[in-house]
Scaffold this motif. Structure first.
Motif: not given
Length: 434
Positions: A294-305, A321-329, A331-334
């Motif tokens: 869930x990219x929206x949730x991932x971006x929200x977590x990055x904003x909180x950090x 949309x939701x996609x098939x991805x590697x969330x840790x990697x 998040x590291x790239x962003x």
């Protein structure tokens, strides 16, 4: 326009070869069969003329009219006197007609003429004389099929079936050539994204089998080297971080001068950051299994950090949309792009994410000095930095290289563009269907 795929190009070339070969054989057949067919047609026509001559000479005068009617009714042969005012339409001027004329002249005499129509009546018209020394001339009218050069319908059907069969074989050959190359291309793309591809089957033609074997060996060597490098760097990281931790404790406890202590602690933290970046770059990202993200949730977590670090990050996300991805990697790239923006891009940082043309575009926009367009590709390589005001902070030159590797791992790409309002726009594009 030449097709782009090897399968289509190979099939097109083979189909063209089959078509040209068929056309060449047909032309050769038509050329070769013209002479025997002309000879056969001339023989039949000469036999009819000779038969009529013999019948006229042998029949009684009062029975000749009935004989003409018999020829016309049973054989389709008509006999007409030749008149000077006859309107004659000659036969087409091609090789078969010339051969036919030559054969008829040899059998019936040089005065023999042939025509396709006389006075508007179509047929195979042949002139002859009852006697060589007689000036009176007659027209013998045979059915036009006698001089036609038609290829039998069943030959056309068999030729068409043979051509279709040849095209099917051509498609089979082309597909057998292109199929292993397509598989190899997919495996090469997987290697380019940092993945370990499934071994290619080493069968088929000798050249393709050897190529698949060499590719499998290369992929195994790359995977082994990547694993060895990760293990070596992991060991180095562990061995370096332990004494660095001790040094930091000793500096905080034993150095009384606050300025000197802070300087030493800052140097140790910078060394630890460098080690972390080396580990991020050397880490085998394919070790993380893709999951529904869930990219929206991932971006929200990055904003909180970022907020915890005292950084204000403006996030604009449009129904991702939701996609098939590697969330840790991912998040590291962003995170690397955001860190670069804070280091080199002044104080106002914005993150914009949206779906455009089946791609998710994550853009980090700053208002710093930006990057010249001529330096963009070079800065994506590891251990490279830009020698201007944008590099006034410390770094290893690995941040963008790490983002580039993670982008390729997800089948996407990293673009560094000038921001509309000045500064840099770092765009991470990821396909929705990955």
């Amino acid at each position: 326009m030449m097709p782009r795929t090897l399968l289509a190009r190979t099939f097109l070339l083979l189909a063209t070869l089959v078509l040209l070969t068929t056309a060449a054989w047909l032309s050769l057949f038509r050329y070769i069969e013209a002479e025997p067919r002309a000879r056969e047609t001339a023989q039949l026509a000469a036999s009819a003329v000779n038969l009529i001559r013999a019948s006229l000479f042998a029949a009684a005068p009062e029975k000749r009219l009935g004989l003409f009617n018999e020829f016309s009714t049973r054989e389709g042969i008509r006999l007409l006197p030749a008149e000077p005012e006859d309107e004659i339409e000659t036969m087409p001027d091609h090789r078969f007609v010339r051969l036919l004329q030559r054969e008829l002249s040899a059998r019936l005499g040089p005065h023999t003429r042939i025509a396709a129509s006389v006075d508007g009546v179509n047929g195979f018209w042949i002139s002859f004389r009852l006697d060589e020394h007689d000036d009176e001339e007659y027209w013998l009218v045979l059915p036009s099929e006698r001089a036609a050069r038609n290829i039998a319908g069943h030959w056309l059907i068999w030729g068409t079936l043979a051509f279709i069969l040849a095209l099917g074989v051509a498609w089979l050959i082309a597909s057998r050539i292109s199929r292993p190359l397509k598989a190899m291309a997919r495996s090469a793309e997987a290697v380019g994204r940092g993945l370990i591809p499934t071994p290619l089957p080493e069968n088929g033609a000798e050249e393709l089998s050897r190529l698949a074997s060499a590719f499998n060996t290369m992929a195994d060597d790359l995977a082994r080297h990547e694993k060895d490098r990760s293990e070596v760097l992991a060991g180095i990281s562990h061995d370096l971080r332990t004494p660095l931790t001790r040094l930091r404790l000793e500096a905080e406890m034993s150095i009384a001068d606050n300025t000197a202590r802070q300087a030493i602690v800052s140097d140790i933290e910078q060394m630890d950051t460098v080690i972390s970046q080396f580990m991020d770059y050397a880490r085998t990202e394919s070790g993380e299994t893709p999951v529904t993200c869930d990219l929206a949730a991932l971006l929200t977590t990055i904003g909180e950090r970022q907020g915890y670090l005292g950084r204000h990050l403006t996030i604009e996300a449009e129904s991702l949309p939701t996609i098939s991805a590697r969330p840790i990697a991912l998040g590291r790239a962003i995170g690397n792009l955001i860190d670069n923006a804070w280091k080199y891009g002044a104080t106002e940082i914005r993150l914009h994410a949206a779906t455009v043309d089946d791609q998710i575009r994550i853009e980090i926009i700053d208002n710093g000095p930006g990057i010249p367009a001529t330096e963009v590709e070079r800065l994506k390589r590891p251990f490279t930095r830009l020698d201007n005001a944008r590099t006034n902070a410390s770094g290893t030159g690995l941040g963008l290289a790490i983002v580039e590797r993670i982008a390729r791992l997800h089948g996407g790409q990293l673009n560094l563009l000038p921001a509309p309002s000045g500064g840099l726009l770092a765009r991470l594009s990821i396909p929705v269907r990955h």
